[in-house]
Design a protein around this motif. Structure first.
Motif, short mmCIF file in Angstrom:
data_model
loop_
_atom_site.label_atom_id
_atom_site.label_comp_id
_atom_site.label_asym_id
_atom_site.label_seq_id
_atom_site.Cartn_x
_atom_site.Cartn_y
_atom_site.Cartn_z
N ALA A 111 -6.76 15.00 -4.63
CA ALA A 111 -7.41 13.97 -3.78
C ALA A 111 -7.69 12.57 -4.10
O ALA A 111 -7.11 12.31 -5.22
CB ALA A 111 -9.34 14.69 -4.11
N LEU A 112 -6.43 12.19 -3.72
CA LEU A 112 -6.73 9.89 -3.88
C LEU A 112 -8.16 9.91 -4.02
O LEU A 112 -8.45 10.22 -2.99
CB LEU A 112 -5.66 9.43 -2.67
CG LEU A 112 -4.53 9.96 -3.15
CD1 LEU A 112 -4.03 9.16 -1.68
CD2 LEU A 112 -3.86 8.93 -4.20
N ARG A 163 0.70 9.22 -5.44
CA ARG A 163 0.69 10.53 -5.31
C ARG A 163 1.82 11.33 -6.31
O ARG A 163 1.15 12.95 -6.26
CB ARG A 163 1.58 10.19 -3.78
CG ARG A 163 1.01 12.03 -2.88
CD ARG A 163 1.01 12.12 -2.08
NE ARG A 163 0.11 11.37 -1.25
CZ ARG A 163 0.15 10.42 0.37
NH1 ARG A 163 1.07 10.81 0.50
NH2 ARG A 163 -0.99 9.96 0.48
N ARG A 190 0.38 4.15 -3.04
CA ARG A 190 0.19 5.94 -2.69
C ARG A 190 1.46 6.68 -3.00
O ARG A 190 0.90 7.69 -3.14
CB ARG A 190 -0.28 5.83 -1.12
CG ARG A 190 -1.91 4.93 -0.96
CD ARG A 190 -2.15 5.09 0.38
NE ARG A 190 -3.02 4.22 0.46
CZ ARG A 190 -4.63 4.62 -0.21
NH1 ARG A 190 -4.66 5.52 -0.72
NH2 ARG A 190 -5.21 3.68 0.14
N ASN A 201 0.46 -1.19 -0.14
CA ASN A 201 0.33 0.11 0.22
C ASN A 201 0.57 1.34 -0.26
O ASN A 201 0.40 1.86 -0.65
CB ASN A 201 -1.01 0.14 1.18
CG ASN A 201 -2.47 -0.85 0.73
OD1 ASN A 201 -2.69 0.25 -0.24
ND2 ASN A 201 -2.96 -1.18 1.75
N ILE A 202 2.27 1.25 0.41
CA ILE A 202 2.95 2.78 0.79
C ILE A 202 3.14 3.04 -0.60
O ILE A 202 3.05 3.74 -0.96
CB ILE A 202 3.97 1.84 1.76
CG1 ILE A 202 2.70 1.65 3.87
CG2 ILE A 202 4.90 3.43 2.08
CD1 ILE A 202 4.07 1.97 4.63
N GLY A 218 -11.08 4.89 -1.00
CA GLY A 218 -13.00 4.28 -1.47
C GLY A 218 -12.65 2.73 -1.69
O GLY A 218 -11.86 2.49 -2.48
N ARG A 219 -13.67 2.63 -1.44
CA ARG A 219 -13.27 0.71 -2.74
C ARG A 219 -13.46 0.92 -3.73
O ARG A 219 -14.37 0.28 -4.73
CB ARG A 219 -14.92 0.06 -1.81
CG ARG A 219 -15.25 -0.53 0.20
CD ARG A 219 -14.21 -1.42 0.45
NE ARG A 219 -13.19 -1.35 0.86
CZ ARG A 219 -12.73 -2.85 1.98
NH1 ARG A 219 -13.48 -3.51 1.98
NH2 ARG A 219 -11.88 -2.07 2.62
#
Lengths: 316, 364
Positions: free
Chosen positions: B357-358, B351, B347, B343-344, B361-362
């Motif tokens: 805005a990222l 980014r 992102r 995940n890191i 949400g699913r």
């Protein structure tokens, strides 16, 4: 792709003979000044593949819905949504439906309040390294698999605090999963509220709480709503964090927060489908159908609500 | 807001300061500002904002505390052993290195690590090309109405519960694939490295390939929606410039738009990978739940870390020493670490492109 620029500059009226001399192997334009055969083929193949991909995405979706409906509809009785499950697999899914609705409502209250407050703090007050620490903590929490949260909820709440399978354990576990989404969408929405709104409210001497309630949070309402809807969708569809926190019961959900298990729809799908009795199997398919219908309703409702809140905030 | 409030004294302050009583009123007003609703709001929201971080620390602490004895006893060999033996849970337990466990309890994580990574890799290989293709078509070629339809499709696909995908996978997709597709594929594949895994016993539709494909369907929404939103951010002027140079719309899409958002697209794929790694219920239903053995080919029964936790936790309590539950905590910790790192990475990559805005949400 530098060449077509030069070639493309040929006057439109120029005949084929103008280009004839320039066209060698690998030319980017053909005799008539159109893109060459190779380029047109590549374009056709590329877009064809993209269209195919778009179509292929629809196949599993329609197949899933068709497969679920095809198994559930032929033996569908309306008693499925009015009667509670019996131990022999008779009856219906009323207790599971009610349990799912209770879980949804609980998540809106618990995760909703924590998430919105957290989003307000992140948007209005959190600055510098503290802000980014809180934000990344929340994002990391959102990335933790739901079964891991379910495991921790079981160990810490169900066993550790002796709550047993209960509404409280299920709600806290589900809230851990959903708070980051609500906080994020609240924060993003509040950041988009123009600074002039806040300055105007300040110039009018409005107390800070009133500014938040009547100006900034109200303007951010569509974003907040979106976050809440995502949280509702998660509480509708999750199974892994609930299996070991909510437990299961044939009874309708009661008012006690602890020491009373709660039934929910996804449990019925997961547990009943490989039972030997066809009555249970049918209930499993019914539960899947009810879930799909609820998801559809939720999506339609979310479009309506977001449209309404947007209109509301724009007219202000 | 906070800044403005700090700079501006109350409107009536200059007049009020003239007299003694007025000064008192001003003092009272400013003290109310300091301790009243202003700080109340700040503290209330601050506590709420702190909760996710505290929860995260608590989760990791609980997992680590629970898993520590198992980590000591399982040792480093845990990660490359292929064994799953709860031991004799009826006999008298023994103590090794101060850790109580049943005689003969022996666990290895290799089959589950392989199962988790392999099924997620199949999912990504299946979902990413479809998602990028669809996102390109919707952003660059298809009319706006088609984009609405695809958006609706993705929203539905993201909203359908995991167990429903599992039900479809085990009752519909698996049987169809194992009857009509897998045998045909297995019979034409040559006996060379990599492709060899497509050969052999094709099973009954429960296993690695089916799990990977179901996972692929489930991560399409997040990959496609993220890619679509990234492609929409490519500046129009750049694309128009490319078209003015004589590029066809396909060339603009493939040689301008795609490179423009490449890092973000990789990020979107890794985001999908993270989702697939942690997915539990659908995999538990279609994987065949094999423990302790690495699947021999792509159709073999298998298990992932997540699916094994959900299936074994109930039975783990029959181990009175608690060693089985502790080992599952070690698995949960391992899974949390794997998804956390994924995940890191995702992102950071997303980014890089999308500063605003990222798309949380699913999926959508």
């Amino acid at each position: 792709m530098g060449a077509p620029g030069a070639d493309g500059a040929v006057p439109a009226g120029a005949g084929p003979d103008v280009l004839l001399g320039e066209g060698g192997p690998g030319a980017t334009l053909d005799l008539y000044g159109r893109p060459s055969w190779a380029r047109r083929t590549a374009s056709l193949a590329g877009w064809g593949a993209c269209m195919l991909a778009t179509g292929l995405i629809g196949v599993p979706l329609i197949w899933v819905i068709y497969g679920v409906a095809g198994r559930a509809v032929p033996h569908w009785h309306w008693s499925v949504i009015t009667e509670t499950t019996t131990s022999t697999g008779g009856g219906g899914l009323a207790n599971e439906i009610a349990g799912t609705l209770v879980l949804m409502a609980g998540v809106v209250v618990l995760a909703g309040s924590v998430g919105v407050l957290s989003g307000v703090y992140l948007a209005e007050y959190a600055k510098g390294s503290l802000g980014s620490l809180l934000r990344s903590g929340s994002e990391v929490l959102a990335g933790i698999p739901s079964i891991v949260l379910g495991y921790v909820g079981y160990i810490a709440l169900v066993i550790g605090l002796h709550w047993q399978f209960s509404l409280a354990a299920a709600l806290i576990t589900l809230s851990l999963l959903t708070v980051p989404y609500i906080a994020k969408s609240t924060e993003v929405a509040m950041r988009q509220v123009p600074t002039a709104y806040r300055e105007g409210a300040d110039a009018l001497g409005l107390p800070e709480l009133t500014t938040l309630r009547r100006v900034t949070l109200e303007a951010a309402l569509p974003g907040v709503t979106t976050g809440l809807l995502v949280a509702i969708a998660i509480s509708l569809g999750e199974t892994a964090p609930l299996l070991y926190t909510a437990g299961f019961t044939d009874n309708m959900p009661g008012l006690s927060l602890t020491h009373a298990p709660v039934g929910y729809l996804t449990y019925a799908v997961w547990t009943f489908y490989n039972q030997p009795s066809t009555a249970f199997q049918n209930l499993s398919y019914d539960a899947a159908l009810v879930l799909v219908v609820l998801v559809l309703l939720l999506i339609i409702a979310s479009r309506l609500i977001v449209a309404l809140t947007q209109k509301h905030t724009e007219s202000n | 807001m906070a800044l403005a409030a700090r700079q501006a004294p109350p409107a009536q302050a200059p007049a009020a300061r003239a007299g003694g009583r007025g000064r008192l009123a001003w003092l009272r007003a400013s003290s109310r500002r300091l301790t009243g609703e202003r700080s109340f709001l700040r503290y209330a929201t601050g506590v709420a904002a702190l909760l996710p971080l505290l929860a995260l620390v608590g989760i990791v602490a609980i997992l680590a505390a629970k898993a520590w004895p198992a980590m000591k006893l399982n040792g480093a060999g845990f990660f490359w052993r292929s064994v799953w033996d709860p031991g004799n849970t009826y006999g008298a337990p023994v103590k090794t290195d101060g850790v109580l466990h049943p005689v003969g309890a022996h666990y290895g994580a290799l089959p589950l690590i392989v199962g988790t990574l392999a099924s997620s890799a199949i999912a990504v290989l299946f979902a990413v090309p479809l998602s990028i293709g669809a996102a390109l078509a919707v952003v660059e070629k298809l009319p706006r109405r088609a984009s609405h339809v695809l958006g609706m499709f993705l929203e539905l696909l993201a909203g359908i519960p995991s167990v429903v995908f599992g039900l479809w996978g085990i009752l519909t997709l698996g049987p169809v694939l194992s009857r009509d597709v897998y045998p045909a594929v297995a019979s034409i594949m040559p006996d060379v490295p990599v492709l060899r895994f497509f050969r052999g016993d094709t099973g009954y539709g429960e296993g690695l390939m089916t799990a990977g494909l179901v996972l692929g369907v489930m991560i399409i929404p997040i990959v496609a929606a993220t890619t679509r939103d990234l492609l929409r951010q490519v500046p129009v002027l750049t694309k128009e410039g490319a078209a003015a140079l004589g590029m066809s719309d396909w060339e603009v899409a493939s040689k301008v738009s795609i490179p423009w958002v490449r890092a973000g697209m990789i990020g979107a794929s890794v985001l999908g990978l993270a989702r697939a790694l942690g997915e539990t219920m659908a995999v538990a239903m279609v994987s065949g739940s094999l423990l302790g053995t690495v699947p021999a080919n792509l159709y073999g029964k298998m298990g992932t870390i997540a699916s094994t936790i959900v299936q074994q936790l109930d039975g783990a309590f029959s181990d009175g020493t608690g060693f089985a539950v502790r080992t599952l905590a070690e698995f949960a910790l391992l899974l949390a670490v794997i998804t956390l790192l994924t995940n890191i990475a995702a992102r950071l990559l997303v980014r890089k492109v999308a500063a605003t805005a990222l798309p949380v949400g699913r999926g959508v």
